[in-house]
Motif scaffolding. Structure first.
Motif: not given
Length: 454
Positions: A343-368
Motif C-alpha cells: 500500500v505504501m508504494a501507492f501513497v500520495v496523500k498523508t492519510y494514505q500513509f497512515y492506512i499503510a502503517r495500519a496494515l503493519n500492525l503486527f510487523a514487529l512480532m517477527t524478530m523477537p
C-alpha cells in the motif's frame, strides 16, 4: 537494595530510545534544510530528494560497516566477563555522535561531519552490539517458556519510548534556536538523555547470574562432590552420562543444537531485515519531499505511527503465543509488513500513509520470536555470540543493499517513486520460505516420539 524495575534493562531501553527519536528527527530536518541550501533554484523536488537520499546512503553504509569487528569482540567479552560491556561501550559512541549533531546545528558545520559521528558510533559497537547485549541479558534472566514474551516486552518499551519521543520531537525542534539554528534544544536533550543512559548502565543496571552453568562450571560442581566421599572416577562417569543425556548439574535440560534450523532462521531473519531496512532507509526522503512534503511536526507524528506498531505487535505476541506456534507468529508478522509496504508504494496523500502503517500492525512480532527460537538452540553462555552474529548478518546485508535501494529509488523517481516499497514486499515474501521450512521440520520432529530404552 534497589527495586527490580530500577535495575533491569527496560528503563535503559526507554530513555535511550527517547534520545534516539530526538536525534533521528533532528538529523532528518537538518538534512532537509541543508539540501534546500544546495540549490537556490530548485528548493524542493528531484534535486532535493537525491541530495537527502545520497546523504543517508553514505551515512547508513558507514553506520553498518564500522561495527563489524568491534561488535563481535564486545559480544565475546560480554559472554566471558560481564554482560554490561557490550551495552556500555556503544552508549559512549552514541553520546559522542549526539554531541556532534549539536555542534553541527549550533556552529553550522557541514552536514558531512555526521559521517564522523557514524564512524565513532560504529567503532564503539553501535546498535549491533547494544541491542545484542540487551537481548542476551534479557534472555539469560528469563526461562524458555516465557522468553518470547520477555523479549517482545522489551520491544514494547522500545516502541512506547519511540512513540512519545517522536511526537514530542517535531514540536521541540522549533522551540529553541541558537544563532538562528532550529533543533538546538532537540539535540541537547538527546545528548543529556544518552548521558543518563551511560550512567544508568554503569551504576544501576544489574547482571543476573547465568541461567545455565558453563561446561567448566558444571565440571567444577560435580567434581566438588568428590570431597564428600565420591571417587573421582565415578564423578567423571556421572559427568559424562549427564552430558550425554543433555542435563546440567542442576538437572536442567541443555538445548540440542539444530544447525539447519539455526541457518534457516538466520536466512529468513536476514531477508526480512533487508526488506525492512530497505523501506525504512527510503521512507524519510519519501515523506519530506513531494508529494507529501512533511514539516517537522508531521515527521514526528509519522515516526510515532511507526512506533505504535511496537504496541500492537506486543499485543499480538501476547494473544497468538497462547494458540499458535512460533513459526506461525513469525510468518504473520512478515505478512503484515508485506501488505503495508504494498500500500505504501501507492501513497500520495498523508492519510494514505497512515492506512499503510495500519496494515503493519503486527510487523514487529517477527524478530523477537526469531531471537527467542535461536536462544533455545544454544547454551546460555553463547547468547551474546548468537545474537551479535544475527545483528552482524543484518548489518552486512544492509551495507550491501542500502546503496542498491537508494539508487533504485533515484532511478524510479520520475515514473514510480514507490517502486522500492514493492521491492521490499517481494523480499518479505521470500523471507517466508525458510521460516516455512523450519515450521515443516519442527512438525516432523515433533511427530515422532522416541521409544524409551530399557
Amino acid at each position: 537494595m534497589l527495586p527490580y524495575w530500577l535495575s533491569c534493562v527496560e528503563p535503559l531501553v526507554f530513555i535511550a530510545q527517547v534520545g534516539s527519536s530526538f536525534f533521528d528527527t533532528g538529523l532528518l530536518m537538518v538534512a532537509k534544510e541543508r539540501s534546500n541550501d544546495t540549490d537556490r533554484y530548485i528548493p524542493s523536488g528531484k534535486a532535493q530528494q537525491k541530495e537527502i537520499s545520497n546523504f543517508y546512503m553514505v551515512y547508513n553504509m558507514i553506520s553498518g560497516f564500522m561495527p563489524f569487528v568491534p561488535a563481535f569482540l564486545l559480544a565475546r567479552i560480554g559472554d566471558k566477563k560481564n554482560r554490561k560491556i557490550p551495552i556500555c561501550c556503544p552508549l559512549v559512541g552514541y553520546l559522542l555522535s549526539r554531541c556532534l549533531l549539536l555542534l553541527v546545528i549550533v556552529y553550522h558545520w557541514p552536514l558531512q561531519v555526521m559521517y564522523a559521528a557514524a564512524t565513532l558510533r560504529g567503532m564503539s559497537g553501535s546498535f549491533t552490539s547494544y541491542w545484542a547485549g540487551i537481548m542476551a541479558l534479557a534472555s539469560e534472566e528469563s526461562n524458555e517458556r516465557l522468553r518470547s514474551f520477555r523479549l517482545v516486552t522489551i520491544e514494547l518499551v522500545y516502541g512506547i519510548a519511540g512513540l512519545l519521543g517522536s511526537i514530542a520531537s517535531g514540536h521541540i525542534f522549533n522551540v529553541f534556536t541558537v544563532r538562528r539554528s532550529q533543533g538546538t534544544l532537540l539535540a541537547a536533550l538527546s545528548v543529556g538523555l544518552y548521558a543518563i543512559c551511560l550512567l544508568y548502565s554503569l551504576f544501576l543496571l544489574k547482571v543476573p547470574k547465568a541461567a545455565a552453568a558453563s561446561p567448566t562450571e558444571r565440571e567444577s560442581a560435580v567434581t566438588s562432590r568428590s570431597a564428600t566421599g565420591e571417587s573421582s572416577e565415578r564423578t567423571k562417569l556421572l559427568l559424562r552420562r549427564a552430558s550425554q543425556a543433555g542435563l546440567t548439574a542442576a538437572g536442567q535440560t541443555l538445548p540440542s543444537i539444530d544447525r539447519v534450523t539455526i541457518v534457516l532462521l538466520f536466512v529468513g531473519a536476514t531477508l526480512y531485515n533487508v526488506s525492512v531496512d530497505g523501506a525504512v532507509d527510503i521512507l524519510p526522503t519519501f515523506v519530506v519531499t513531494k508529494p507529501l512534503n512533511w514539516t517537522a511536526e508531521q515527521v514526528g507524528y509519522g515516526n510515532a505511527a511507526g512506533f505504535v506498531i511496537f504496541i500492537t505487535s506486543f499485543l499480538g505476541v501476547t494473544v497468538f503465543s497462547r494458540c499458535a506456534r512460533d513459526t506461525t507468529i513469525i510468518i504473520t508478522g512478515i505478512a503484515s509488513f508485506l501488505s503495508g509496504m504494498l500500500v505504501m508504494a501507492f501513497v500520495v496523500k498523508t492519510y494514505q500513509f497512515y492506512i499503510a502503517r495500519a496494515l503493519n500492525l503486527f510487523a514487529l512480532m517477527t524478530m523477537p520470536t526469531i531471537r527467542s527460537m535461536l536462544s533455545k538452540q544454544v547454551d546460555a553462555s553463547s547468547y551474546g555470540k548468537i545474537f551479535v552474529l544475527l545483528e552482524l548478518s543484518f548489518t552486512l546485508a544492509s551495507v550491501i543493499t542500502s546503496p542498491i535501494f537508494t539508487k533504485i529509488y533515484q532511478a524510479t523517481l520520475d515514473w514510480f517513486a514507490g517502486f522500492c516499497f514493492i521491492l521490499s514486499s517481494i523480499l518479505s515474501f521470500l523471507a517466508i520460505i525458510p521460516v516455512g521450512v523450519v515450521a515443516y521440520r519442527t512438525r516432523q520432529q515433533q511427530g515422532y516420539e522416541p521409544i524409551p530404552s530399557s
